[in-house]
Design an enzyme around this catalytic site. Structure first.
Site, short mmCIF file in Angstrom:
data_model
loop_
_atom_site.label_atom_id
_atom_site.label_comp_id
_atom_site.label_asym_id
_atom_site.label_seq_id
_atom_site.Cartn_x
_atom_site.Cartn_y
_atom_site.Cartn_z
N CYS A 49 -6.08 2.44 12.40
CA CYS A 49 -5.63 1.13 11.95
C CYS A 49 -4.15 1.25 11.62
O CYS A 49 -3.48 2.18 12.08
CB CYS A 49 -6.47 0.62 10.78
N ASN A 63 -4.05 3.48 7.55
CA ASN A 63 -5.06 4.52 7.30
C ASN A 63 -5.47 4.61 5.84
O ASN A 63 -5.72 5.68 5.31
CB ASN A 63 -4.56 5.88 7.82
N CYS A 97 -7.49 1.58 4.59
CA CYS A 97 -8.55 0.57 4.42
C CYS A 97 -9.61 0.68 5.52
O CYS A 97 -10.67 1.25 5.32
CB CYS A 97 -7.97 -0.85 4.43
N ARG A 98 -9.30 0.13 6.68
CA ARG A 98 -10.29 0.01 7.75
C ARG A 98 -10.67 1.34 8.38
O ARG A 98 -11.85 1.64 8.53
CB ARG A 98 -9.79 -0.94 8.84
N SER A 99 -9.68 2.12 8.78
CA SER A 99 -10.01 3.36 9.51
C SER A 99 -10.73 4.39 8.64
O SER A 99 -11.66 5.03 9.13
CB SER A 99 -8.79 3.94 10.22
N ASP A 132 -8.16 -7.00 8.73
CA ASP A 132 -7.54 -6.14 7.71
C ASP A 132 -7.77 -6.77 6.33
O ASP A 132 -7.26 -7.85 6.05
CB ASP A 132 -6.05 -6.00 7.99
#
Length: 152
Positions: free
Chosen positions: A10, A13, A15-17, A125
């Protein structure tokens, strides 16, 4: 047959990933699938930082502690190191296409392309939103993790 190795990417690095990494690690462990899993960001401003506190909280609610994860930036060598690289949205996919070296061998695609009916969409996000956005992210990455394990 070589075990799959998966990298989630993402922007920062945090939150999402890392949530995608946690979800896939959990799904692989639950199903007994051997794979290497990591995450990275296309940007460098969170290198060495732990995941966002809200990402840590949602993972903990699902029994997973990601407090020890640390942000890193994707590198051209990742395209040889991993068999699959999943971008969490179209902007990061575009950035990865620019970073990818000519000899990169990793299969590169959007993460949600693995989920029937979600092809071509990104994981939103949650960084600038409230805690509920992290729950939605967790739902997306968990669905994708199940599909990855089933498909690889």
């Amino acid at each position: 047959m070589t075990a799959a190795s998966v990298l989630f990417v993402c922007l920062g690095n945090i939150c999402r990933s890392p949530l995608a990494e946690a979800a896939l690690r959990a799904e692989a462990a639950k199903t007994g699938v051997d794979m290497t899993v990591d995450s990275a960001g296309t940007g460098d401003w969170h290198v060495g930082h732990p995941p966002d506190r809200r990402a840590q909280a949602v993972a903990l609610r699902h029994g997973i502690d990601i407090g020890g994860y640390r942000g890193r930036q994707v590198a051209p060598t990742d395209f040889q190191r991993f068999t699959h690289i999943f971008a969490l949205d179209a902007d990061n996919l575009k950035n990865l296409c620019h970073i990818r070296p000519p000899d990169g061998t990793a299969d590169l695609r959007l993460l949600m392309d693995m989920v029937p009916g979600r092809e071509g969409t990104g994981v939103v996000d949650p960084y600038y939103g409230d805690d509920a956005g992290f729950d939605l992210t967790w739902d997306d990455v968990t669905r994708a993790a199940r599909a990855i394990v089933a498909g690889l």
